[in-house]
Scaffold this motif. Sequence first.
Motif, PDB file in Angstrom:
ATOM      1  N   ALA A  17       0.808  -1.226   0.000  1.00 55.32           N
ATOM      2  CA  ALA A  17       0.000   0.000   0.000  1.00 55.32           C
ATOM      3  C   ALA A  17       0.839   1.272   0.000  1.00 55.32           C
ATOM      4  CB  ALA A  17      -0.934  -0.010   1.213  1.00 55.32           C
ATOM      5  N   ILE A  18       1.971   1.282   0.706  1.00 56.07           N
ATOM      6  CA  ILE A  18       2.760   2.507   0.782  1.00 56.07           C
ATOM      7  C   ILE A  18       3.445   2.806  -0.544  1.00 56.07           C
ATOM      8  CG2 ILE A  18       4.774   3.576   1.856  1.00 56.07           C
ATOM      9  CD1 ILE A  18       3.934   2.376   4.496  1.00 56.07           C
ATOM     10  N   ASN A  19       3.956   1.800  -1.215  1.00 53.58           N
ATOM     11  CA  ASN A  19       4.551   2.024  -2.528  1.00 53.58           C
ATOM     12  C   ASN A  19       3.503   2.516  -3.531  1.00 53.58           C
ATOM     13  OD1 ASN A  19       7.313   1.451  -2.122  1.00 53.58           O
ATOM     14  ND2 ASN A  19       6.889  -0.744  -2.120  1.00 53.58           N
ATOM     15  N   GLU A  20       2.290   1.988  -3.429  1.00 55.59           N
ATOM     16  CA  GLU A  20       1.223   2.473  -4.311  1.00 55.59           C
ATOM     17  C   GLU A  20       0.893   3.939  -4.000  1.00 55.59           C
ATOM     18  OE1 GLU A  20      -2.270   2.415  -6.981  1.00 55.59           O
ATOM     19  OE2 GLU A  20      -0.095   2.058  -6.967  1.00 55.59           O
ATOM     20  N   LEU A  21       0.877   4.268  -2.717  1.00 52.67           N
ATOM     21  CA  LEU A  21       0.641   5.661  -2.329  1.00 52.67           C
ATOM     22  C   LEU A  21       1.742   6.557  -2.900  1.00 52.67           C
ATOM     23  CD1 LEU A  21      -1.352   7.310  -0.455  1.00 52.67           C
ATOM     24  CD2 LEU A  21       0.413   7.141   1.295  1.00 52.67           C
ATOM     25  N   ALA A  22       2.986   6.128  -2.780  1.00 54.71           N
ATOM     26  CA  ALA A  22       4.111   6.910  -3.294  1.00 54.71           C
ATOM     27  C   ALA A  22       4.040   7.040  -4.818  1.00 54.71           C
ATOM     28  CB  ALA A  22       5.426   6.258  -2.885  1.00 54.71           C
ATOM     29  N   ARG A  23       3.623   5.970  -5.496  1.00 50.52           N
ATOM     30  CA  ARG A  23       3.487   6.027  -6.955  1.00 50.52           C
ATOM     31  C   ARG A  23       2.506   7.116  -7.367  1.00 50.52           C
ATOM     32  NH1 ARG A  23      -0.074   5.160 -10.747  1.00 50.52           N
ATOM     33  NH2 ARG A  23      -1.647   4.385  -9.275  1.00 50.52           N
ATOM     34  N   ILE A  24       1.363   7.133  -6.681  1.00 49.40           N
ATOM     35  CA  ILE A  24       0.312   8.080  -7.041  1.00 49.40           C
ATOM     36  C   ILE A  24       0.746   9.518  -6.753  1.00 49.40           C
ATOM     37  CG2 ILE A  24      -2.028   8.834  -6.455  1.00 49.40           C
ATOM     38  CD1 ILE A  24      -2.654   5.839  -5.926  1.00 49.40           C
ATOM     39  N   LEU A  25       1.331   9.744  -5.589  1.00 47.74           N
ATOM     40  CA  LEU A  25       1.752  11.109  -5.247  1.00 47.74           C
ATOM     41  C   LEU A  25       2.855  11.588  -6.182  1.00 47.74           C
ATOM     42  CD1 LEU A  25       1.689  10.946  -1.342  1.00 47.74           C
ATOM     43  CD2 LEU A  25      -0.090  11.769  -2.897  1.00 47.74           C
ATOM     44  N   GLY A  26       3.755  10.703  -6.535  1.00 40.92           N
ATOM     45  CA  GLY A  26       4.797  11.069  -7.485  1.00 40.92           C
ATOM     46  C   GLY A  26       4.226  11.400  -8.854  1.00 40.92           C
ATOM     47  N   ALA A  27       3.212  10.631  -9.278  1.00 42.82           N
ATOM     48  CA  ALA A  27       2.576  10.906 -10.565  1.00 42.82           C
ATOM     49  C   ALA A  27       1.833  12.237 -10.541  1.00 42.82           C
ATOM     50  CB  ALA A  27       1.627   9.764 -10.926  1.00 42.82           C
ATOM     51  N   PHE A  28       1.205  12.546  -9.404  1.00 37.90           N
ATOM     52  CA  PHE A  28       0.574  13.867  -9.284  1.00 37.90           C
ATOM     53  C   PHE A  28       1.610  14.957  -9.571  1.00 37.90           C
ATOM     54  CE2 PHE A  28      -2.943  12.657  -5.971  1.00 37.90           C
ATOM     55  CZ  PHE A  28      -3.614  11.958  -6.957  1.00 37.90           C
ATOM     56  N   ARG A  29       2.781  14.819  -8.950  1.00 38.72           N
ATOM     57  CA  ARG A  29       3.818  15.852  -9.104  1.00 38.72           C
ATOM     58  C   ARG A  29       4.296  15.964 -10.541  1.00 38.72           C
ATOM     59  NH1 ARG A  29       6.019  19.671  -9.839  1.00 38.72           N
ATOM     60  NH2 ARG A  29       7.796  20.667  -8.800  1.00 38.72           N
ATOM     61  N   ASN A  30       4.381  14.853 -11.242  1.00 37.88           N
ATOM     62  CA  ASN A  30       4.931  14.856 -12.591  1.00 37.88           C
ATOM     63  C   ASN A  30       3.903  15.155 -13.673  1.00 37.88           C
ATOM     64  OD1 ASN A  30       7.585  14.184 -11.789  1.00 37.88           O
ATOM     65  ND2 ASN A  30       7.058  12.012 -11.693  1.00 37.88           N
TER      66      ASN A  30
ATOM     67  N   MET B 133      -6.451  13.334 -11.826  1.00 39.91           N
ATOM     68  CA  MET B 133      -6.108  12.658 -10.578  1.00 39.91           C
ATOM     69  C   MET B 133      -6.775  11.294 -10.502  1.00 39.91           C
ATOM     70  SD  MET B 133      -6.278  15.945  -7.953  1.00 39.91           S
ATOM     71  CE  MET B 133      -5.455  15.186  -6.548  1.00 39.91           C
ATOM     72  N   THR B 134      -8.029  11.244 -10.909  1.00 40.37           N
ATOM     73  CA  THR B 134      -8.761   9.971 -10.877  1.00 40.37           C
ATOM     74  C   THR B 134      -8.109   8.948 -11.797  1.00 40.37           C
ATOM     75  OG1 THR B 134     -10.824  11.142 -10.361  1.00 40.37           O
ATOM     76  CG2 THR B 134     -11.018   8.912 -11.253  1.00 40.37           C
ATOM     77  N   ALA B 135      -7.665   9.405 -12.970  1.00 34.75           N
ATOM     78  CA  ALA B 135      -7.017   8.489 -13.917  1.00 34.75           C
ATOM     79  C   ALA B 135      -5.687   7.984 -13.377  1.00 34.75           C
ATOM     80  CB  ALA B 135      -6.817   9.193 -15.259  1.00 34.75           C
ATOM     81  N   ILE B 136      -4.923   8.838 -12.726  1.00 34.22           N
ATOM     82  CA  ILE B 136      -3.651   8.418 -12.132  1.00 34.22           C
ATOM     83  C   ILE B 136      -3.887   7.374 -11.050  1.00 34.22           C
ATOM     84  CG2 ILE B 136      -1.747   9.209 -10.662  1.00 34.22           C
ATOM     85  CD1 ILE B 136      -1.885  11.893 -12.251  1.00 34.22           C
ATOM     86  N   VAL B 137      -4.864   7.605 -10.213  1.00 33.91           N
ATOM     87  CA  VAL B 137      -5.170   6.673  -9.117  1.00 33.91           C
ATOM     88  C   VAL B 137      -5.574   5.314  -9.672  1.00 33.91           C
ATOM     89  CG1 VAL B 137      -6.786   6.218  -7.218  1.00 33.91           C
ATOM     90  CG2 VAL B 137      -5.760   8.491  -7.475  1.00 33.91           C
ATOM     91  N   ALA B 138      -6.262   5.321 -10.814  1.00 34.85           N
ATOM     92  CA  ALA B 138      -6.802   4.074 -11.360  1.00 34.85           C
ATOM     93  C   ALA B 138      -5.730   3.144 -11.925  1.00 34.85           C
ATOM     94  CB  ALA B 138      -7.824   4.391 -12.442  1.00 34.85           C
ATOM     95  N   LYS B 139      -4.525   3.629 -12.157  1.00 29.93           N
ATOM     96  CA  LYS B 139      -3.459   2.799 -12.744  1.00 29.93           C
ATOM     97  C   LYS B 139      -2.742   2.023 -11.640  1.00 29.93           C
ATOM     98  CE  LYS B 139      -2.666   6.124 -16.490  1.00 29.93           C
ATOM     99  NZ  LYS B 139      -1.704   7.090 -17.079  1.00 29.93           N
ATOM    100  N   HIS B 140      -3.441   1.090 -11.034  1.00 30.93           N
ATOM    101  CA  HIS B 140      -2.939   0.421  -9.847  1.00 30.93           C
ATOM    102  C   HIS B 140      -1.660  -0.367 -10.104  1.00 30.93           C
ATOM    103  CE1 HIS B 140      -6.750   1.541  -8.235  1.00 30.93           C
ATOM    104  NE2 HIS B 140      -7.432   0.709  -8.976  1.00 30.93           N
TER     105      HIS B 140
END
Length: 433
Positions: free
Chosen positions: A244-257, A320-327
């Motif tokens: 779960a934490i790596n997935e959280l980090a993936r999403i937050l990093g994608a938000f930034r980029n 944001m929703t699309a980024i989150v969906a790329k699990h």
Amino acid sequence: MRIPLSIAAMSIIAISPAQAKLSAPEAVMAKTVDAEYGRSVALLQRLVDQNSGSMNFAGVEAVGRMVRAELEPLGFTVVWKPMAAAKRSGHIIATRTGKAGAKRLLLIGHLDTVFEKDSPFQKFVRRGEEAEGPGAGDDKGGMVVMISALRAMKAAGTLDAANFEIVLTGDEEDSGDPIDVARADLIAAGKRADAALDFEGLFVEDGKDMGSIARRSSNSWTLTTKGKTGHSSLIFNATYGDGAINELARILGAFRNELPEPNLTFNTGIVAGGATAALDADGVRATATGKSNVIPSTGIARGDFRTLSEEQTARVKAKMTAIVAKHAPGTDAEIVFEQGGYPAMAPTAGNRALLAKLNGVNADLGLAEMQPLDPLRRGAGDISFVANDVDGLIGLGPASRGDHAPGETVDLSSIRRQAKRAAILMTRLGSGR
């Protein structure tokens, strides 16, 4: 609410008789503001010395009574609107009918401050042409400018030039819930108005007064990620996936980029993750448990984003929703956009036209032209709730610095030029000029 800005090197701006092109009533308004400057500062001190943190319901109502005492002698019908249904104190709503055919002006301000009863910052302290105190600039100084301008119009016989509706909210700094109840009266007033004037603070950049024709939205979100827990030696395999934490980090990093675009800011304010993780009911405190050799099953983050238009808000939510969906493998995630945010006030042609009218006032007062302020410099505010229904201007209040923090300081001299601007502008707008 506004973002603080330095007002260093500011001085009193006087009207030059050689430059001034005021009508006789407008000259009376300018002189009245100057003559009542001491009265205005004394009123500001009384307002500031009464604590009105958003959650000090009695204090907010007490400030409302002080404002009522100023408005009723000017012919306003003043109503206290309780907001128990939104879990807040209440609002002041004041109306005054002008002559037939006069334009309808909505004046906006707020009674509350960010400084609650337990804050060590409680008193008005004057130091020459500056004064510090809770709400001295935001927004008790704004209410003083408003009252000074209305009194000047009364003295000049121009108060009947407009139909007025004043909405002073008691929860601008910490809005009530549900927001559609807390802002119902303001929204209804916006639908009736021909122009809206927001008496939050004036911004000054490089010694120049700026005009404000836009405010950005404020939207909160909560992100929750889930993973398969187990021994850490099994992470990233086909059965357990990324955690779960790596997935959280993936999403937050994608938000930034992937999210950045003009006029958008976004922030992650709190994060937790582990074998267990949770936020408290207010969303401001987090708890988590976990061990270094256990794959985390839960991640949670809360933040906000700010946009300049409702179209931009919808676009950012979709991204944001699309980024989150790329699990990532073995994970799941959900983002929830919270209800009750502040909408955007876009820099429309109508708002620009109002600034042009204000600059006409500036020219006749012998003051410099005000350029539009970059909307990234302002926080969200109440005028945004009426922005889709009526043209508006922001920043009719005084200049200040350090807002929302101990030491908040108002430039007292700015009360005079702001009240003159407001009185003349309101007179001209009410008459259709």
